[in-house]
Design a protein around this motif. Sequence first.
Motif, PDB file in Angstrom:
ATOM      1  N   ASP A 232       0.804  -1.224   0.000  1.00 59.68           N
ATOM      2  CA  ASP A 232       0.000   0.000   0.000  1.00 59.68           C
ATOM      3  C   ASP A 232       0.838   1.275   0.000  1.00 59.68           C
ATOM      4  O   ASP A 232       0.317   2.358   0.276  1.00 59.68           O
ATOM      5  N   GLY A 233       2.123   1.167  -0.274  1.00 54.75           N
ATOM      6  CA  GLY A 233       3.009   2.333  -0.253  1.00 54.75           C
ATOM      7  C   GLY A 233       4.088   2.141   0.807  1.00 54.75           C
ATOM      8  O   GLY A 233       3.777   1.870   1.965  1.00 54.75           O
ATOM      9  N   PHE A 234       5.332   2.301   0.401  1.00 60.08           N
ATOM     10  CA  PHE A 234       6.463   1.963   1.268  1.00 60.08           C
ATOM     11  C   PHE A 234       6.445   2.707   2.606  1.00 60.08           C
ATOM     12  O   PHE A 234       6.562   2.095   3.674  1.00 60.08           O
ATOM     13  N   LEU A 235       6.296   4.038   2.574  1.00 56.70           N
ATOM     14  CA  LEU A 235       6.377   4.794   3.835  1.00 56.70           C
ATOM     15  C   LEU A 235       5.220   4.434   4.765  1.00 56.70           C
ATOM     16  O   LEU A 235       5.409   4.283   5.975  1.00 56.70           O
ATOM     17  N   GLN A 236       4.034   4.263   4.194  1.00 59.46           N
ATOM     18  CA  GLN A 236       2.874   3.901   5.012  1.00 59.46           C
ATOM     19  C   GLN A 236       3.039   2.487   5.592  1.00 59.46           C
ATOM     20  O   GLN A 236       2.777   2.249   6.771  1.00 59.46           O
ATOM     21  N   ASP A 237       3.480   1.560   4.758  1.00 58.11           N
ATOM     22  CA  ASP A 237       3.656   0.188   5.249  1.00 58.11           C
ATOM     23  C   ASP A 237       4.738   0.132   6.333  1.00 58.11           C
ATOM     24  O   ASP A 237       4.567  -0.518   7.365  1.00 58.11           O
ATOM     25  N   LEU A 238       5.855   0.841   6.090  1.00 53.04           N
ATOM     26  CA  LEU A 238       6.922   0.854   7.100  1.00 53.04           C
ATOM     27  C   LEU A 238       6.433   1.511   8.394  1.00 53.04           C
ATOM     28  O   LEU A 238       6.855   1.115   9.492  1.00 53.04           O
ATOM     29  N   THR A 239       5.541   2.483   8.275  1.00 49.77           N
ATOM     30  CA  THR A 239       4.961   3.104   9.471  1.00 49.77           C
ATOM     31  C   THR A 239       4.225   2.050  10.309  1.00 49.77           C
ATOM     32  O   THR A 239       4.320   2.041  11.538  1.00 49.77           O
ATOM     33  N   HIS A 240       3.501   1.142   9.647  1.00 50.03           N
ATOM     34  CA  HIS A 240       2.808   0.073  10.381  1.00 50.03           C
ATOM     35  C   HIS A 240       3.812  -0.792  11.149  1.00 50.03           C
ATOM     36  O   HIS A 240       3.589  -1.159  12.302  1.00 50.03           O
ATOM     37  N   LEU A 241       4.900  -1.118  10.492  1.00 48.25           N
ATOM     38  CA  LEU A 241       5.933  -1.932  11.152  1.00 48.25           C
ATOM     39  C   LEU A 241       6.484  -1.173  12.365  1.00 48.25           C
ATOM     40  O   LEU A 241       6.661  -1.749  13.450  1.00 48.25           O
ATOM     41  N   CYS A 242       6.734   0.129  12.188  1.00 51.11           N
ATOM     42  CA  CYS A 242       7.287   0.938  13.286  1.00 51.11           C
ATOM     43  C   CYS A 242       6.296   1.033  14.443  1.00 51.11           C
ATOM     44  O   CYS A 242       6.686   0.920  15.617  1.00 51.11           O
ATOM     45  N   GLN A 243       5.003   1.234  14.116  1.00 50.14           N
ATOM     46  CA  GLN A 243       3.987   1.310  15.180  1.00 50.14           C
ATOM     47  C   GLN A 243       4.007   0.031  15.996  1.00 50.14           C
ATOM     48  O   GLN A 243       4.002   0.054  17.225  1.00 50.14           O
ATOM     49  N   GLN A 244       4.029  -1.104  15.301  1.00 51.24           N
ATOM     50  CA  GLN A 244       3.932  -2.377  16.019  1.00 51.24           C
ATOM     51  C   GLN A 244       5.218  -2.717  16.760  1.00 51.24           C
ATOM     52  O   GLN A 244       5.210  -3.549  17.660  1.00 51.24           O
ATOM     53  N   SER A 245       6.328  -2.095  16.356  1.00 49.44           N
ATOM     54  CA  SER A 245       7.598  -2.346  17.034  1.00 49.44           C
ATOM     55  C   SER A 245       7.938  -1.240  18.036  1.00 49.44           C
ATOM     56  O   SER A 245       8.985  -1.310  18.693  1.00 49.44           O
ATOM     57  N   SER A 246       7.091  -0.196  18.113  1.00 50.13           N
ATOM     58  CA  SER A 246       7.336   0.967  18.982  1.00 50.13           C
ATOM     59  C   SER A 246       8.697   1.604  18.719  1.00 50.13           C
ATOM     60  O   SER A 246       9.472   1.870  19.640  1.00 50.13           O
ATOM     61  N   VAL A 247       8.989   1.803  17.438  1.00 47.86           N
ATOM     62  CA  VAL A 247      10.247   2.443  17.034  1.00 47.86           C
ATOM     63  C   VAL A 247       9.943   3.468  15.934  1.00 47.86           C
ATOM     64  O   VAL A 247       8.799   3.579  15.481  1.00 47.86           O
ATOM     65  N   GLY A 248      10.949   4.194  15.516  1.00 45.62           N
ATOM     66  CA  GLY A 248      10.845   5.065  14.354  1.00 45.62           C
ATOM     67  C   GLY A 248      11.801   4.567  13.280  1.00 45.62           C
ATOM     68  O   GLY A 248      12.534   3.596  13.498  1.00 45.62           O
ATOM     69  N   ALA A 249      11.783   5.210  12.116  1.00 45.10           N
ATOM     70  CA  ALA A 249      12.732   4.832  11.065  1.00 45.10           C
ATOM     71  C   ALA A 249      13.177   6.083  10.325  1.00 45.10           C
ATOM     72  O   ALA A 249      12.418   7.045  10.194  1.00 45.10           O
ATOM     73  N   LEU A 250      14.419   6.043   9.886  1.00 45.57           N
ATOM     74  CA  LEU A 250      14.999   7.141   9.125  1.00 45.57           C
ATOM     75  C   LEU A 250      15.367   6.561   7.754  1.00 45.57           C
ATOM     76  O   LEU A 250      16.210   5.660   7.670  1.00 45.57           O
ATOM     77  N   ILE A 251      14.718   7.079   6.702  1.00 40.31           N
ATOM     78  CA  ILE A 251      14.903   6.524   5.365  1.00 40.31           C
ATOM     79  C   ILE A 251      15.616   7.530   4.473  1.00 40.31           C
ATOM     80  O   ILE A 251      15.223   8.703   4.417  1.00 40.31           O
ATOM     81  N   ASN A 252      16.645   7.080   3.789  1.00 44.85           N
ATOM     82  CA  ASN A 252      17.350   7.924   2.821  1.00 44.85           C
ATOM     83  C   ASN A 252      16.704   7.729   1.447  1.00 44.85           C
ATOM     84  O   ASN A 252      16.870   6.680   0.812  1.00 44.85           O
ATOM     85  N   ALA A 253      15.971   8.750   0.980  1.00 46.96           N
ATOM     86  CA  ALA A 253      15.260   8.638  -0.305  1.00 46.96           C
ATOM     87  C   ALA A 253      16.234   8.329  -1.446  1.00 46.96           C
ATOM     88  O   ALA A 253      15.880   7.661  -2.420  1.00 46.96           O
ATOM     89  N   ALA A 254      17.477   8.803  -1.303  1.00 49.38           N
ATOM     90  CA  ALA A 254      18.454   8.579  -2.373  1.00 49.38           C
ATOM     91  C   ALA A 254      18.904   7.121  -2.446  1.00 49.38           C
ATOM     92  O   ALA A 254      19.496   6.699  -3.433  1.00 49.38           O
ATOM     93  N   ALA A 255      18.626   6.347  -1.388  1.00 50.60           N
ATOM     94  CA  ALA A 255      19.026   4.939  -1.384  1.00 50.60           C
ATOM     95  C   ALA A 255      17.916   4.029  -1.922  1.00 50.60           C
ATOM     96  O   ALA A 255      18.143   2.846  -2.162  1.00 50.60           O
ATOM     97  N   LEU A 256      16.707   4.561  -2.112  1.00 55.62           N
ATOM     98  CA  LEU A 256      15.593   3.704  -2.550  1.00 55.62           C
ATOM     99  C   LEU A 256      15.915   3.071  -3.905  1.00 55.62           C
ATOM    100  O   LEU A 256      16.331   3.773  -4.836  1.00 55.62           O
ATOM    101  N   PRO A 257      15.754   1.755  -4.031  1.00 50.74           N
ATOM    102  CA  PRO A 257      16.088   1.093  -5.296  1.00 50.74           C
ATOM    103  C   PRO A 257      15.044   1.384  -6.375  1.00 50.74           C
ATOM    104  O   PRO A 257      13.862   1.086  -6.204  1.00 50.74           O
ATOM    105  N   LEU A 258      15.487   2.007  -7.465  1.00 51.72           N
ATOM    106  CA  LEU A 258      14.589   2.369  -8.572  1.00 51.72           C
ATOM    107  C   LEU A 258      15.035   1.634  -9.831  1.00 51.72           C
ATOM    108  O   LEU A 258      16.235   1.549 -10.109  1.00 51.72           O
ATOM    109  N   SER A 259      14.088   1.121 -10.593  1.00 57.00           N
ATOM    110  CA  SER A 259      14.453   0.399 -11.820  1.00 57.00           C
ATOM    111  C   SER A 259      14.821   1.394 -12.919  1.00 57.00           C
ATOM    112  O   SER A 259      14.393   2.553 -12.910  1.00 57.00           O
ATOM    113  N   SER A 260      15.598   0.911 -13.892  1.00 59.77           N
ATOM    114  CA  SER A 260      15.947   1.774 -15.024  1.00 59.77           C
ATOM    115  C   SER A 260      14.682   2.129 -15.807  1.00 59.77           C
ATOM    116  O   SER A 260      14.587   3.219 -16.377  1.00 59.77           O
ATOM    117  N   SER A 261      13.688   1.236 -15.797  1.00 58.90           N
ATOM    118  CA  SER A 261      12.433   1.542 -16.515  1.00 58.90           C
ATOM    119  C   SER A 261      11.703   2.702 -15.853  1.00 58.90           C
ATOM    120  O   SER A 261      11.173   3.588 -16.535  1.00 58.90           O
TER     121      SER A 261
END
Length: 343
Positions: A232-261
Amino acid sequence: MKEFEFIEWIKAQVHASSGACASADVVLGIGDDCALIRPDAHDLLAISTDTLVAGTHFYAGTDPLAIGHKAAASNLSDLAAMGAKPIWCTLALTLPSWDETLACGIVSGVLQVLHRCGAVLVGGDTTRGPLSITLTVGGSVPENLAIKRSGAKVGDAVFVTGTLGDAGGGLQLKRQLRAEISLSEAQKFGFIEAASSEAQAVLMARLDRPTARVQFAQRLRGIASAALDVSDGFLQDLTHLCQQSSVGALINAAALPLSSSLLACFELSAARTLACSAGEDYELCFTASSLHADALVQSAADCGLRLTQVGLICTAPLAEPLVQCWSSDGVLPQSGARGFQHF
Ligand code: ADP
Ligand code: MG
């Protein structure tokens, strides 16, 4: 062919496709009032259901094989997210009117995907109504090795398989083709008009025929501290994981794997927006100690998969959002882009 011939046809297809590799756990499949399954005594049974509705999850007129394919892959992706091995599946099919090409195409698509991961279609239901497909899948995972959303620890690395944003790019292209989005709106978002038709076809294929990361997921047992699939969307899905783990996350947008297409079809910032917020990639997002990083990348490569570390788990911030996005090269996704909700 009528309803009962259809069920006989499905039964024959199941025997033809799973035959010798039918799971030993399946004692009785299609044909009786219930299927009978004998799970291994040491395993937990992982169960998940997903529905695909015409007009919401796919356009009416989509290739029936692709509809079946996507229904199976989206369900198997949930098993993968827990580290479970797929065993069986049921299929509830609702059709507006009898359409043999549509019905048999959908079942064939489901069976092709199930067959590839050794799961067996063991039952279902066939009814009349608005076109929808509901699958229930069952899998096994050794007790204590199921990978939940709740185990992420501060300091863990955040990994994603494959590439993000492709299905979202494919959806945007389909909407352009259907004139739901005008060319000027698309260009304003970051669509590159000169993109080759090959690159566009790759993105639309990822929307229609996603791949559940079933094989690699089982290698994460005992290594990943938490996992989920990106539907349902990476940031939203990761938010669910963080909520259930009682943690936060710091994501580097420049590291996100993007296809050549994706990069051929969309400007960098738009591609990152899709990677952060568009759904239906069915990649795995998981957390693990960064000490495992090299071994995990190798293990993924053995499964033909790219694996990328995209960020870190940190203590939960006092204010929302739990997942903060920054960019080491300064190119950020559009703000506010987080994910999809039905209601
Ligand atoms: P019942 O009326 O007892 O529910 P059905 O006539 O619906 O039985 O189904 C007969 C058998 O065919 C059952 O084993 C059921 O699981 C299977 N079946 C029916 N529809 C499907 C389908 N779309 N896919 C797989 N199996 C099906
Ligand atoms: Mg029935």
